[in-house]
Scaffold this active site. Structure first.
Site, short mmCIF file in Angstrom:
data_model
loop_
_atom_site.label_atom_id
_atom_site.label_comp_id
_atom_site.label_asym_id
_atom_site.label_seq_id
_atom_site.Cartn_x
_atom_site.Cartn_y
_atom_site.Cartn_z
N PRO A 1 0.83 -1.32 -0.05
CA PRO A 1 -0.11 -0.02 -0.04
C PRO A 1 0.89 1.17 -0.11
CG PRO A 1 -1.03 -1.71 1.43
CD PRO A 1 0.17 -2.25 1.03
N ILE B 1 -1.10 -7.94 -6.93
CA ILE B 1 -0.21 -9.10 -7.12
C ILE B 1 -0.78 -10.11 -8.18
CG2 ILE B 1 1.24 -11.10 -6.29
CD1 ILE B 1 1.84 -8.10 -5.24
N GLY C 1 -17.40 5.72 -33.08
CA GLY C 1 -18.39 5.46 -31.89
C GLY C 1 -18.03 3.80 -31.53
N GLU D 1 5.39 -2.87 -13.71
CA GLU D 1 6.74 -3.16 -13.78
C GLU D 1 7.55 -2.11 -13.92
OE1 GLU D 1 7.89 -6.94 -15.21
OE2 GLU D 1 5.97 -7.87 -15.22
N THR E 1 6.88 2.34 -13.77
CA THR E 1 6.42 3.48 -14.74
C THR E 1 7.05 3.91 -15.69
OG1 THR E 1 7.05 5.20 -12.85
CG2 THR E 1 4.93 3.92 -12.32
#
Length: 387
Positions: free
Chosen positions: A129, A158, A348, A371, A373
């Protein structure tokens, strides 16, 4: 002479996987995406093909191939379904590869035949977190007690951690503190193998994601999880450093996956532009559409060259960290840009989930995040330039 032609063996592999993607994966992709269901039958057939064992030696149940063979397979799968591709990528790169690279012979003999067969999956529990790119934020901790590791903590995002065939998750945990020369302390992070049936290990409810809906992704809770001390993977305190090496390889695989997604958007757009009529002719006759698709193809081609180069360096035993970062950066952005442009070509219809371009649009964003940024890749490239 510089030669970018694939060998006959690579070409045969690529065609085999491409045919499988078109004939087996594509017809059920929309169903699994809509239902958020894991494609067990598809994964089982991938296992029969030996895809999960591609880059591993035969002595551990592998196919005796290499990492580039895996990358080629990922590109073809991602062309039609990124969820299926990431299941393979994570199963190999994050699940089995750390054990192959850093495990003891006993660990390899116990786990690799199961994982390379594709009959079992493993995940890698790094993100928390409050700890993603910043490993210093890791709070999951482990201590020794009576010949066992006792692990407590939480993991986030995960992959392959809660399927019916998941058998193992390797987790990072703080196992001590090391004093630096300046007097401050640094967390020592180790990696520990945790079988998924271990008491106290819980794969919580799967995420409701924007994309990759057929990929299995859970938060994990580890509460007084006990495993033998022998489940330590690699040297104590070297867990994060070892995983960074795994990530360097993994970026090549993710770049290949992203290239496949980018190419898939091109293929879909070309087909649609030849079929869709507006103002009396196919929209592919209009230069605005031609130029848009041409740019898409240029992005896919550039991404492919980037990951080919990184893979070639890796297999030759040359430094490839920066090239892998470049490949991941270029390919991830190509996938997202091509998904956006393909949606525009489809108009559309591109906004309707039953069309594959809509799924690519939702799926591709994570390729600029997972994996490593985009910002992390830029940081690595800049660091190599001495900045």
């Amino acid at each position: 002479m510089v030669d970018f032609e694939l060998s006959e063996e690579y070409q045969e592999l690529r065609k085999t996987v491409a045919d499988f993607a078109d004939e087996v994966v594509a017809p059920v992709s929309s169903k699994h995406d809509e239902e958020h269901s894991f494609p067990y039958d598809v994964v089982s057939q991938m296992a029969d093909m030996g895809l999960f064992g591609l880059p591993f030696p035969e002595e551990y149940g592998g196919m005796g191939g290499d990492y580039f063979a895996l990358a080629l397979s990922l590109e073809e799968l991602a062309r039609v379904d990124q969820s299926v591709a990431i299941t393979l990528e994570a199963g190999v790169s994050l699940g089995a590869m750390p054990i192959f690279r850093f495990g003891t012979e006993d660990q390899k003999n116990e786990w690799l035949p199961k994982l390379t067969s594709g009959r079992a999956l493993a995940g890698f529990g790094l993100t928390e977190p409050e700890a993603g790119s910043d490993a210093g934020g890791t709070r999951t901790h482990a201590h020794r007690d009576g010949g066992q590791w006792v692990i407590n903590g939480n993991k986030e995002f995960i992959t392959n951690s809660g399927t019916d065939i998941t058998r193992l998750v390797t987790v990072t945990a703080v196992t001590g503190q090391r004093e630096r020369e300046d007097g401050t302390t640094k967390k020592e992070i180790s990696t520990i193998l945790v079988p998924s049936n271990t008491a106290g290990f819980t794969a919580e409810k799967a995420y409701n994601k924007v994309g990759w809906n057929a990929s299995d992704t859970h938060p994990l809770t580890l509460k007084d999880v006990r495993v033998p001390e022998s489940n330590l993977l690699g040297e104590e305190g070297r867990g994060y450093a070892n995983f960074l090496a795994i990530l360097d390889e993994g970026r090549i695989a993710i770049a290949a996956l992203a290239t496949g997604a980018a190419q898939g958007c091109v293929d879909l757009s070309v087909k649609y532009a030849k079929e869709r009529s507006a103002f009396g002719q196919n929209i592919g006759k209009y230069q605005a559409i031609q130029f848009k698709i041409a740019r898409m193809q240029a992005r896919a081609h550039t991404a492919r060259l980037a990951y080919y180069d990184a893979a070639a360096r890796m297999l030759a035993g040359k430094p490839f960290k920066t090239e892998a970062a470049i490949a991941k950066l270029v390919a991830g952005e190509a996938a997202m840009d091509n998904a956006r442009d393909a949606t525009q070509v489809f108009g559309g219809y591109g906004f309707i989930n039953e069309f594959a371009v809509a799924r690519h649009y939702r799926d591709s964003k994570i390729l600029e995040v997972g994996e490593g940024t985009t910002e992390v890749q830029l940081m690595l490239i800049a660091r190599e330039l001495g900045l």
